[in-house]
Design a protein around this motif. Structure first.
Motif, mmCIF file in Angstrom:
data_model
loop_
_atom_site.group_PDB
_atom_site.id
_atom_site.type_symbol
_atom_site.label_atom_id
_atom_site.label_comp_id
_atom_site.label_asym_id
_atom_site.label_seq_id
_atom_site.Cartn_x
_atom_site.Cartn_y
_atom_site.Cartn_z
ATOM 1 N N UNK A 111 0.872 -1.171 0.000
ATOM 2 C CA UNK A 111 0.000 0.000 0.000
ATOM 3 C C UNK A 111 0.912 1.225 0.000
ATOM 4 N N UNK A 112 0.770 2.037 -1.035
ATOM 5 C CA UNK A 112 1.607 3.221 -1.210
ATOM 6 C C UNK A 112 0.779 4.474 -0.963
ATOM 7 N N UNK A 113 1.432 5.594 -0.648
ATOM 8 C CA UNK A 113 0.699 6.851 -0.505
ATOM 9 C C UNK A 113 -0.010 7.224 -1.801
ATOM 10 N N UNK A 114 -1.099 7.955 -1.683
ATOM 11 C CA UNK A 114 -1.914 8.269 -2.865
ATOM 12 C C UNK A 114 -1.194 9.140 -3.888
ATOM 13 N N UNK A 115 -0.096 9.776 -3.539
ATOM 14 C CA UNK A 115 0.647 10.588 -4.501
ATOM 15 C C UNK A 115 1.790 9.800 -5.162
ATOM 16 N N UNK A 116 1.781 8.486 -5.026
ATOM 17 C CA UNK A 116 2.832 7.632 -5.586
ATOM 18 C C UNK A 116 2.316 6.816 -6.772
ATOM 19 N N UNK A 117 1.531 7.453 -7.621
ATOM 20 C CA UNK A 117 0.932 6.758 -8.756
ATOM 21 C C UNK A 117 1.946 6.169 -9.718
ATOM 22 N N UNK A 118 3.054 6.867 -9.951
ATOM 23 C CA UNK A 118 4.082 6.345 -10.858
ATOM 24 C C UNK A 118 4.714 5.084 -10.277
ATOM 25 N N UNK A 119 4.955 5.074 -8.986
ATOM 26 C CA UNK A 119 5.516 3.879 -8.343
ATOM 27 C C UNK A 119 4.536 2.718 -8.417
ATOM 28 N N UNK A 120 3.248 3.009 -8.234
ATOM 29 C CA UNK A 120 2.227 1.969 -8.373
ATOM 30 C C UNK A 120 2.280 1.369 -9.775
ATOM 31 N N UNK A 121 2.366 2.224 -10.786
ATOM 32 C CA UNK A 121 2.403 1.750 -12.170
ATOM 33 C C UNK A 121 3.624 0.864 -12.415
#
Length: 180
Positions: free
Chosen positions: A39-49
């Motif tokens: 679970x990543x912070x909501x501003x870490x969209x690039x890391x999620x991708x």
């Protein structure tokens, strides 16, 4: 890989532009070394991708999600919480107790980024130090998961992989799997 109840990793804090690589590596390390999800912070969209792409190409199961409140997630977790910090108890002194507990209960592993609020230390069931020297949160997570799983995660077989790395003495070898 994880034979027991769920094991999730939560990354606290993410500074866009500065932490992209580190946050991605927290997710990739969690995936590679036996966690069920990150679970990543909501501003870490690039890391999620990035983590999602690696999971799609190299197999799972593993999930990655974003959360706008890691602190609430930690408070509401229905299981035990391990906070990785260089200020905690020595991993070698507490790993067996954590392993025993995780056979029965879900485990949330908290990995800091920015300064960790004191409330996290208070809420954690264990504050665990991989070493009491400054080091990377990725290194701490890797050592902790390896000790928790006693090295079994290194023999893991991946499901639904499009490609796999072939161990070689020198060079790089990646080939498609039979599932394509």
């Amino acid at each position: 890989m994880n034979d027991g109840p769920e094991l999730a990793v939560v990354r606290l804090g993410h500074r866009p532009g500065r932490d992209e690589r580190m946050t991605s590596h927290v997710g990739l390390t969690a995936r590679a070394l036996g966690a069920d999800r990150v679970i990543l912070p909501d501003n870490a969209g690039q890391s999620k991708a990035t983590v999602k792409d690696i999971t799609e190409r190299f197999g799972g199961p593993f999930s990655v999600e974003l959360s706008d409140s890691q602190k609430a997630l930690i408070r509401e977790w229905e299981g035990r919480v391990v906070h990785l910090t260089m200020y905690g108890e020595r991993v070698q002194d507490v790993e067996e107790g954590i392993r025993e507990t995780h056979r029965e209960e879900p485990l949330l592993v908290v990995v800091g980024g920015e300064k960790v609020p004191f409330g996290i230390y208070e809420h954690a069931d264990w504050n665990v130090g991989v070493t009491n020297q400054p080091h990377s949160e990725v290194a701490g997570l890797a050592v902790f998961l390896d000790r928790l799983f006693c090295g079994r995660e290194l023999e893991r077989e991946w499901e639904d992989a499009d490609q796999r790395v072939i161990p070689t003495e020198t060079g790089k070898k990646v080939e498609p799997t039979d599932s394509e």
